[in-house]
Design an enzyme around this catalytic site. Structure first.
Site, PDB file in Angstrom:
ATOM      1  N   CYS A  92      -8.211  11.665   5.991  1.00  0.00           N
ATOM      2  CA  CYS A  92      -7.307  12.453   5.151  1.00  0.00           C
ATOM      3  C   CYS A  92      -7.139  13.862   5.723  1.00  0.00           C
ATOM      4  CB  CYS A  92      -7.825  12.517   3.719  1.00  0.00           C
ATOM      5  SG  CYS A  92      -7.914  10.901   2.918  1.00  0.00           S
ATOM      6  N   GLY A  93      -8.115  14.338   6.465  1.00  0.00           N
ATOM      7  CA  GLY A  93      -8.002  15.620   7.153  1.00  0.00           C
ATOM      8  C   GLY A  93      -7.367  15.518   8.520  1.00  0.00           C
ATOM      9  N   ARG A 134       0.857  -1.190   0.000  1.00  0.00           N
ATOM     10  CA  ARG A 134       0.000   0.000   0.000  1.00  0.00           C
ATOM     11  C   ARG A 134       0.885   1.228   0.000  1.00  0.00           C
ATOM     12  NH1 ARG A 134      -4.859   0.807   1.989  1.00  0.00           N
ATOM     13  NH2 ARG A 134      -4.433   2.845   1.071  1.00  0.00           N
ATOM     14  N   LYS A 135       0.300   2.395   0.245  1.00  0.00           N
ATOM     15  CA  LYS A 135       1.080   3.624   0.308  1.00  0.00           C
ATOM     16  C   LYS A 135       2.050   3.573   1.484  1.00  0.00           C
ATOM     17  CE  LYS A 135      -2.916   5.793   2.527  1.00  0.00           C
ATOM     18  NZ  LYS A 135      -3.951   6.826   2.354  1.00  0.00           N
ATOM     19  N   GLY A 178     -13.858  14.421   5.705  1.00  0.00           N
ATOM     20  CA  GLY A 178     -15.162  14.103   5.122  1.00  0.00           C
ATOM     21  C   GLY A 178     -15.588  12.662   5.228  1.00  0.00           C
TER      22      GLY A 178
END
Length: 572
Positions: free
Chosen positions: A455-456, A189-190, A450
């Protein structure tokens, strides 16, 4: 009659990665541009484009507008530009501004990993965007996909008056080593890396797969700079703050150590079995690894022993937005930090910032992990004038605690996995809070995400709000669930979900009540983090709601959507 077992998401992605290295497909991208969107095969749409920093863009409805846990896509792309350590020249920023104006509807976003993202890019425009970036020394290689993402560092590396060492050369070397390297195109993955020489750990090493932070030891009566090493940090739906290894990493050992850890990750077959559990942290969370075992495996891999760790001094409640005018370690120079509220920046603002960086300084800029923009090496005599000019183009050098401290992910405006709209909401929220709580005098990290993928980065915020949906008058509306008390450094902790959610339109009311209670009840010298620590979830929930109420559960992702959602949104 035998039935054929359906291929899982993980199996499909692994098969596609074995079949091709996407970085070898540039000519295919050029062919797609000539032949149009309909010529693009599914493996490129859903997988291979990501290695080039490219995602299909959502239609604005987010996950709820699609099926199978993914929203509908437009025939448009998000393009993420890789900017190691956030370091840019005015020429590079001007090129990004030009591409944004011509190909991306004039808007871009600064991200929490010091990247810049464009939107609305067509397949016909994509080669022109890539070529335009290459012409000024920038690229999108590995900005997305199962690869090493943008390597982050302290945004004031080399100019910070209090830094231990300028570690940006290591950031750039690590990026050159790994980005586009065929040995590392196929990770589970990342994979995220941060390297910093500052004392306040600006790039959040605790939430990276590799976090290297400078410190010193004494050898033979002389000080020697090296690095503390943390591994396996990450957020998403299961936050895990990185494990510190018993190791002192010398400067010349940094790249071999990074390469060794990336190889360990690459060669871990167990992490390829489930897309939603393919990050390095799951060796610790699911497979029983300890810091001691990890260090042993790493040393076997790199072929030498690392010296034992030395005492480190984690930063204590340091705020890291870099906004304002600050003296550099170079005599007569300052850096000037400006807020790009919730990361949104226009082509005109980027052009103007590039021009101002040349007019008042040497044309050097930096992007930060809090979605802000800095101009460095500014003659101090020019700093106030530069600040006024930046203010005039909407990049405030200062502002309220709410203006400075708000971070937001892409949201449903562009992301196919998002549940709520975040960017316009965040601006409205900031404006509401400024009006309701003028003069609020405390630093505040207010992070808006969101969906559960974080991600935030809501897990590391003073107040983190996570997007949900609620039914109001038989209609589904945007809503948010509240977490409080996230912190990194000396008091590291993931934010506490406290059992309160409300429609997005009621979030300013809730925050006004909570922060009003803090202002009324705080003890001398007490900051928000300490205030949250000394109150129970029940009390904080009552502050938010304005009344006593039973806790509601955090709305975890629908099990039918877990593969898509846990794979992460389009954020960094």
């Amino acid at each position: 009659m035998a039935t054929t077992k359906k291929e899982t998401t993980a199996q499909r992605v692994e098969r596609l990665k074995r079949a091709a290295n996407p970085w070898e497909g540039l000519e295919e991208i050029r062919r797609f541009a000539r032949q149009g969107f309909e010529s693009i095969p599914p493996e490129w749409i859903g997988t291979y484009f990501r290695w080039w920093g490219v995602y299909t863009q959502g239609d604005g409805a987010g996950v709820t507008g699609g099926q199978g846990g993914v929203g509908r896509a437009l025939q448009r792309f998000m393009v993420r530009i890789r900017i190691p350590n956030g370091m840019m020249t005015s020429r590079e920023l001007r090129a990004i501004a030009d591409l944004t104006r011509i190909h991306a509807n004039g808007i871009a976003d600064l991200t929490v990993r010091q990247n810049i993202q464009l939107h609305w890019v067509t397949i016909e425009s994509l080669p022109e965007v890539l070529d335009g970036l290459w012409q000024v020394g920038l690229n999108t290689t590995g900005a997305c996909g199962d690869v090493v993402r943008n390597v982050t560092g302290c945004p004031v590396a080399g100019v910070d008056a209090d830094e231990i060492v300028d570690a940006s050369p290591l950031v750039l070397e690590a990026s050159r080593l790994l980005a586009g390297n065929a040995e590392f195109y196929n990770l589970p993955r990342k994979f995220k890396i941060s390297i910093t020489g500052c004392r306040v750990w600006c790039p959040y090493p605790e939430i990276n797969d590799i976090g290297l932070t400078a410190l010193t030891r004494t050898v033979g009566g002389k000080p020697e700079v090296g690095f503390s090493l943390r591994v396996a940090g990450g957020l998403s739906t299961e936050p895990y703050l990185g494990a510190r290894l018993n190791a002192f990493v010398q400067w010349n050992q940094v790249l071999p150590v990074i390469k060794g850890i990336a190889e360990l990750f690459r060669d871990s077959d167990v992490l390829r079995e489930h897309r939603e559990r393919a990050r390095l942290k799951f060796l610790f969370l699911r497979h029983g690894w300890t810091a001691e075992r990890f260090l042993g495996e790493l040393q076997d891999r790199i072929g030498f022993q690392l010296d034992p760790a030395v005492e480190e001094h984690a930063p204590d409640d340091v705020y890291r937005d870099h906004v304002g005018i600050h003296q550099q370690k170079q005599s007569g120079l300052s850096y000037v930090g400006a807020v790009a509220l919730r990361g949104r920046i226009t082509a005109e603002q980027m052009h103007a910032a590039a021009d101002l960086a040349e007019r008042f300084a040497g044309g050097e800029l930096r992007a930060t992990n809090m979605q802000n923009l800095l101009v460095v090496n500014v003659p101090t005599i020019n700093a106030d004038s530069l600040a006024r000019e930046l203010d005039a183009i909407g990049l405030k050098v200062g502002g309220s605690s709410f203006w400075r401290g708000t971070v937001a992910c892409s949201g449903t405006e562009f992301c196919k996995l998002a549940i709520t709209e975040t960017k316009s909401f965040s601006r409205w929220l900031v404006e509401e809070l400024e009006e309701r709580l003028p003069g609020f005098d405390q630093h505040l990290k207010l992070h808006v995400t969101g969906c559960p993928n974080s991600c935030g980065q809501h897990w590391i915020a003073d107040i983190g709000i996570e997007g949900k949906k609620l039914k109001v008058n038989d209609r589904m509306v945007d809503a948010y669930y509240f977490c409080v008390g996230g912190a990194l450094g000396l008091h590291q902790a993931t934010a506490r979900p406290i059992g309160y959610r409300c429609p997005a339109t009621e979030v300013p009311d809730a925050l006004e009540r909570l922060l009003g209670q803090y202002l009324a009840q705080r003890e001398p010298g007490e900051n928000l983090r300490r205030f949250f620590v000394r109150h129970t979830d029940t009390e904080l929930r009552e502050f938010l709601a304005g009344e006593s109420m039973v806790a509601v559960p955090r709305d975890l992702p629908d099990p039918t959507r877990v593969l898509a959602q846990s794979a992460g949104g389009i954020g960094d």
